[in-house]
Design a protein around this motif. Structure first.
Motif, PDB file in Angstrom:
ATOM      1  N   GLU A   4       7.297  15.630 -11.897  1.00 61.49           N
ATOM      2  CA  GLU A   4       8.009  15.761 -13.169  1.00 61.49           C
ATOM      3  C   GLU A   4       9.394  15.156 -13.095  1.00 61.49           C
ATOM      4  O   GLU A   4      10.027  15.170 -12.061  1.00 61.49           O
ATOM      5  CB  GLU A   4       8.150  17.262 -13.496  1.00 61.49           C
ATOM      6  CG  GLU A   4       8.885  17.595 -14.770  1.00 61.49           C
ATOM      7  CD  GLU A   4       8.071  17.264 -15.996  1.00 61.49           C
ATOM      8  OE1 GLU A   4       6.839  17.180 -15.872  1.00 61.49           O
ATOM      9  OE2 GLU A   4       8.654  17.061 -17.056  1.00 61.49           O
ATOM     10  N   GLU A 105       8.855  10.751 -20.074  1.00 63.04           N
ATOM     11  CA  GLU A 105       7.527  10.736 -20.652  1.00 63.04           C
ATOM     12  C   GLU A 105       7.432   9.886 -21.926  1.00 63.04           C
ATOM     13  O   GLU A 105       6.464   9.981 -22.690  1.00 63.04           O
ATOM     14  CB  GLU A 105       7.042  12.170 -20.868  1.00 63.04           C
ATOM     15  CG  GLU A 105       6.476  12.682 -19.553  1.00 63.04           C
ATOM     16  CD  GLU A 105       6.296  14.180 -19.453  1.00 63.04           C
ATOM     17  OE1 GLU A 105       5.144  14.585 -19.310  1.00 63.04           O
ATOM     18  OE2 GLU A 105       7.271  14.930 -19.500  1.00 63.04           O
ATOM     19  N   HIS A 126       6.011  22.506 -21.516  1.00 66.73           N
ATOM     20  CA  HIS A 126       5.453  23.029 -20.271  1.00 66.73           C
ATOM     21  C   HIS A 126       5.301  24.542 -20.367  1.00 66.73           C
ATOM     22  O   HIS A 126       6.217  25.224 -20.819  1.00 66.73           O
ATOM     23  CB  HIS A 126       6.384  22.724 -19.100  1.00 66.73           C
ATOM     24  CG  HIS A 126       6.218  21.351 -18.564  1.00 66.73           C
ATOM     25  ND1 HIS A 126       6.196  21.070 -17.231  1.00 66.73           N
ATOM     26  CD2 HIS A 126       6.041  20.172 -19.191  1.00 66.73           C
ATOM     27  CE1 HIS A 126       6.031  19.770 -17.046  1.00 66.73           C
ATOM     28  NE2 HIS A 126       5.938  19.197 -18.232  1.00 66.73           N
TER      29      HIS A 126
HETATM   30 ZN   LIG Z   1       5.959  17.124 -18.643  1.00 69.07          ZN
END
Ligand SMILES: [Zn+2]
Length: 199
Positions: A4, A105, A126
């Protein structure tokens, strides 16, 4: 623990004043309840943020998205958003403009917008609890595909074609632990899809 937070694409960032303060305010309006629910935030033990939100903005193909490593910020301002002005999924490149670089992202967001012009907003959150609960019961991307890669972009295309992802507006990221995606014809709709899971 988590894959991440760091940018995997080639980023071409033009540092510039906040591109669209009005859109940033709208994004913050819907980020606020997501942050309050702990769906956007920060892993203290890892020192990395999670969760991002975007909406189409200006020209077709462009969108405003939370900047990289903004998950810890309780209330965002226009200084925390970046305009994605172009992208190349095959070559794994993103061009963005604003006070900060686009979220790690952003490539996944770009790929999802490409699926359908009616997708106006995307919310990525998340939650271990929601991920565990809905993995493989809601439309789920392959566990072999990591976030932020061209493969994830292709995987969302497959999911959009082969599952109820488009209709339901929600997906679990099988290869991105704790990750879920909500899409909608408006920001409100995309956020509501995710928030409804927490009821
Ligand atoms: Zn993520």
């Amino acid at each position: 623990m988590l894959d991440e937070g760091y940018i995997k694409y080639q980023s071409r960032w033009s540092k510039a004043p906040a591109p669209d303060p009005g859109a940033a305010r709208l994004l913050e309006k819907w980020r606020e309840p997501l942050y309050a629910a702990g769906l956007v935030g920060h892993y203290n033990e890892l020192g990395i943020g999670f969760g991002n939100i975007s909406m189409r903005c200006r020209d077709p193909g462009q969108f405003l998205i939370t900047g990289t490593q903004t998950g810890h910020i309780a209330s965002t301002t226009e200084q925390h958003y970046s305009l994605v002005t172009g992208y190349d999924i095959e070559h794994n490149e993103i061009s963005c403009s604003g006070p900060v670089q686009a979220s790690s992202e952003a490539m996944t967001h770009a790929a999802i917008y490409e699926l359908d012009p009616s997708i106006a907003a995307i919310v990525h959150v998340h939650s271990k609890a929601l991920w565990d609960e809905h993995l493989n019961s809601l439309p789920t991307t392959s566990p072999d595909v990591a976030y932020g890669t061209p493969e994830m972009a292709k995987e969302f295309r497959r999911l959009y074609t082969d599952s109820t992802f488009g209709m339901q507006g929600i997906a679990v990221m099988g290869g991105h632990e704790e990750g879920l995606i909500g899409i909608g014809e408006s920001l409100e709709q995309a956020a509501a899809k995710i928030l409804a899971l927490t009821d």
